[in-house]
Design a protein around this motif. Structure first.
Motif, PDB file in Angstrom:
ATOM      1  N   ASN A  93      -5.294   3.912 -11.749  1.00  0.00           N
ATOM      2  CA  ASN A  93      -3.993   4.543 -11.993  1.00  0.00           C
ATOM      3  C   ASN A  93      -3.085   3.836 -12.994  1.00  0.00           C
ATOM      4  OD1 ASN A  93      -4.003   6.705  -9.694  1.00  0.00           O
ATOM      5  ND2 ASN A  93      -4.598   4.799  -8.661  1.00  0.00           N
ATOM      6  N   ASN A  96       2.806   5.682  -6.202  1.00  0.00           N
ATOM      7  CA  ASN A  96       2.661   5.343  -7.627  1.00  0.00           C
ATOM      8  C   ASN A  96       3.768   4.419  -8.130  1.00  0.00           C
ATOM      9  OD1 ASN A  96       0.231   6.696  -8.302  1.00  0.00           O
ATOM     10  ND2 ASN A  96       1.322   8.646  -8.260  1.00  0.00           N
ATOM     11  N   ALA A 141       3.668   0.981  -8.820  1.00  0.00           N
ATOM     12  CA  ALA A 141       2.759  -0.153  -8.942  1.00  0.00           C
ATOM     13  C   ALA A 141       3.488  -1.500  -8.882  1.00  0.00           C
ATOM     14  CB  ALA A 141       1.975  -0.042 -10.241  1.00  0.00           C
ATOM     15  N   GLN A 188       0.823  -1.210   0.000  1.00  0.00           N
ATOM     16  CA  GLN A 188       0.000   0.000   0.000  1.00  0.00           C
ATOM     17  C   GLN A 188       0.859   1.262   0.000  1.00  0.00           C
ATOM     18  OE1 GLN A 188      -2.391  -1.412   3.450  1.00  0.00           O
ATOM     19  NE2 GLN A 188      -4.163  -0.834   2.217  1.00  0.00           N
ATOM     20  N   PHE A 225       2.019   1.704  -3.523  1.00  0.00           N
ATOM     21  CA  PHE A 225       0.919   2.198  -4.353  1.00  0.00           C
ATOM     22  C   PHE A 225       0.718   3.693  -4.140  1.00  0.00           C
ATOM     23  CE2 PHE A 225      -1.422  -2.174  -4.465  1.00  0.00           C
ATOM     24  CZ  PHE A 225      -0.591  -2.580  -5.500  1.00  0.00           C
ATOM     25  N   ALA A 226       0.820   4.123  -2.879  1.00  0.00           N
ATOM     26  CA  ALA A 226       0.618   5.549  -2.569  1.00  0.00           C
ATOM     27  C   ALA A 226       1.678   6.418  -3.226  1.00  0.00           C
ATOM     28  CB  ALA A 226       0.625   5.756  -1.063  1.00  0.00           C
ATOM     29  N   GLN A 250      -8.444  -1.610  -6.578  1.00  0.00           N
ATOM     30  CA  GLN A 250      -8.791  -0.208  -6.336  1.00  0.00           C
ATOM     31  C   GLN A 250      -7.709   0.728  -6.878  1.00  0.00           C
ATOM     32  OE1 GLN A 250     -11.637   0.923  -5.311  1.00  0.00           O
ATOM     33  NE2 GLN A 250     -12.495  -1.112  -4.897  1.00  0.00           N
ATOM     34  N   TYR A 251      -6.452   0.347  -6.703  1.00  0.00           N
ATOM     35  CA  TYR A 251      -5.366   1.202  -7.192  1.00  0.00           C
ATOM     36  C   TYR A 251      -5.174   1.087  -8.702  1.00  0.00           C
ATOM     37  CZ  TYR A 251      -0.742   2.937  -8.276  1.00  0.00           C
ATOM     38  OH  TYR A 251       0.294   3.614  -8.868  1.00  0.00           O
TER      39      TYR A 251
END
Length: 558
Positions: free
Chosen positions: A143, A111, A113, A105, A108-109, A138-139
């Motif tokens: 994105n 970016n 991936a 996570q 992901f925050a 969700q991510y």
């Protein structure tokens, strides 16, 4: 001296506090509650004393995890990442999967991936995997790009959220590469429900009925609904033939169910149409017609393994590499092969004059014809795009002029334009040439073409699912149509009737619903209103009769 006493006193307070915390854990519990209440900065400060592994052992590992959790919630993603990485790399902790998930996570925050997905791949717990899969969806759905997900699909396809995000992004594409279609076919075989999306698992509805979805641009000129459709609407004309064929099939006892959908020539409408539950039971789709709509339906058809038929087009390239897409008419490639095969068997000489209109089909067919003709030893000495104003000049350049000797051994004109046909026929009527001329069968329908004009010239008509007016079944159809609509059918009405009758006789409860298998077994077949069809090992009609007018009657040249 005072400084020494103060330092000693401060140290005593720290160790007393630490010892007390180690004994009771109250400070740790309070910090965890602060995180959940949103007071992340204060929680981090209260957790710092518990980060010392020598003093707190396993409690320190929990404290490090919650410290990272607080940093993550406080948008300090790099701090969370560093804390978790040290925890994973240097310690053996029973809740390691939770650390991997939070680390993912954090990536992901930022970016990142792929870095996040690598952490999720380390998770072993099914419960944590499920939560990580939902976070992936969700991510990534918001994105990630299609190209990124396609490129890394082999490495992360076990992540259901990853697969679902990729599937949804692929479905939004107007066209797909061969690799993307293969991936979409693969994803279609998987159960991807329950990963944070609203998509429901696709389950085919099986019954003993032939279910046909008719997907056509009834309002291709704008508008919606059917009340304002005009009598000259060629799509509505096509549907009238479909409707009559369905009524006849029901009268013969066939269980057949038809739903009609209007695409309005809008991509968004096509996507919405394809969400209708009827497609879960549809055995086949008739339509659409236009290339951009065809691409969307081709992707959908491949995904759900539903054959669909473009009833009017000759251009196979609009179907892409779809295994479930069909042209009811012969493809341009098949028409080209038929002309050249006929010429080899029936004609002498190798000089060809080639003309074509500005339509995309005719330009494509002319290009294919020129290439194939040269490969087979023919000389294409004239190759010209023509209009109503220069078609006569083109023919004269080929020596097709009163008093002149022809400079070619055959003429090929790819065009359905009456304004090209009219001056061509007028000139040919004045000639006594024996040079064969090949044109599309649409020229037979033009109201200015009389029998004498068509008889005198050496014109060969290429059957493009041509109607056989000498067929008793055709006369019966015309009578039934007139009885119902008080007018005679137009050219597209015959096509609509034939394509639906052909479908109903190919797949049904008695023969089964494997479309291509049944077509292969059937091979060439007569029946219907035309001269026959042959879809054996083909996705378009392989049967292209060459027709000629003799004494007011069309005959097929075998």
């Amino acid at each position: 001296m005072k400084k020494i006493h103060f330092l000693f006193f401060a140290c005593m307070i720290f160790f007393a506090t630490a010892a007390s915390a180690q004994q009771t854990g109250k400070g740790y519990s309070s910090a965890v509650r602060l995180i959940d209440s949103g007071q992340t900065q204060q929680a981090m400060e209260e957790l710092r004393p518990y980060l010392d592994y020598k003093n707190y052992g396993q409690l320190a590992l929990y404290a490090r995890y919650h410290f990272a959790r607080a940093a993550y919630k406080n948008n300090q993603y790099q701090l969370a990442q560093a804390t978790l990485q040290e925890l994973i790399d240097n310690y053996k902790w029973e809740k390691e999967d939770d650390a991997y998930f939070l680390l993912a996570q954090s990536y992901f925050a930022q970016n990142k991936a792929i870095d996040g997905l690598k952490q999720i791949n380390q998770i072993k717990s099914p419960e944590v995997q499920e939560e990580a899969s939902k976070a992936s969806y969700q991510y990534l759905s918001q994105n990630a790009s299609v190209s990124l997900l396609v490129a890394n699909f082999p490495s992360y396809q076990s992540n259901k959220g990853y697969s679902l995000a990729l599937k949804e992004l692929l479905l939004k594409q107007s066209s797909l590469t061969t690799n993307e279609k293969q991936i979409l076919n693969d994803l279609n075989q998987r159960d991807l429900a329950g990963d944070g999306s609203t998509e429901q698992t696709w389950q085919k509805v099986e019954n003993n009925t032939l279910d046909i979805a008719v997907v056509l641009p009834f309002n291709y000129q704008g508008g919606s609904g059917v009340k304002r459709l005009k009598s000259n609407n060629f799509v509505f004309e096509l549907y009238q033939g479909i409707e009559l064929a369905v009524k006849e099939a029901k009268a013969k006892g066939l269980q057949i169910n038809v739903r009609t959908f209007d695409t309005e020539r809008k991509d968004d409408v096509v996507r919405k149409v394809l969400q209708d539950p009827f497609f879960k039971q549809a055995n086949i789709i008739i339509g659409p017609i236009y290339p951009e709509e065809t691409e969307l339906v081709a992707t959908f058809a491949d995904m759900h393994q539903i054959p669909f038929i473009n009833p009017l087009s000759n251009i196979s390239t609009t179907l892409g590499s779809s295994e479930y897409a069909y042209l009811f008419r012969p493809s341009t490639e098949i028409i080209v092969d038929k002309i050249l095969a006929h010429s080899k068997s029936h004609l002498k000489g190798n000089r060809i004059a080639l003309a074509y209109s500005a339509s995309s089909r005719d330009e494509l067919m002319a290009s294919q014809f020129a290439d194939e003709a040269r490969k087979k030893g023919y000389q294409v000495i004239l190759n010209q795009k023509v209009t109503s104003s220069n078609i006569r000049g083109f023919l004269e350049s080929a020596g097709m002029k009163p008093g002149m000797t022809a400079k070619v051994d055959q003429v090929v004109i790819f065009s359905d334009d009456p304004y090209i046909a009219s001056p061509s026929l007028a000139l040919m009527e004045s000639l006594s040439t024996t040079v064969p001329i090949f044109v599309m069968d649409s020229w037979l329908y033009f109201n200015f073409a009389n029998f004498e004009m068509l008889d005198d010239a050496n014109i060969n008509y290429l059957g493009n699912n041509m109607v056989n007016f000498d067929n008793p079944e055709t006369e019966e159809f015309r009578a039934k149509f007139y009885e119902q609509y008080k007018s005679y059918p137009g050219p597209n009405t015959y096509i609509g009737y034939d394509v639906t009758s052909w479908v109903a006789s190919t797949i049904n409860p008695n023969k089964g619903f494997d479309f291509q298998k049944n077509l292969n077994q059937r091979g060439y077949s007569t029946g219907g209103l035309g001269y026959g069809v042959d879809f054996g090992n083909s996705h378009s009609n392989r049967y292209v009769p060459v027709l000629k007018m003799e004494k007011g009657k069309l005959i097929e040249i075998k």
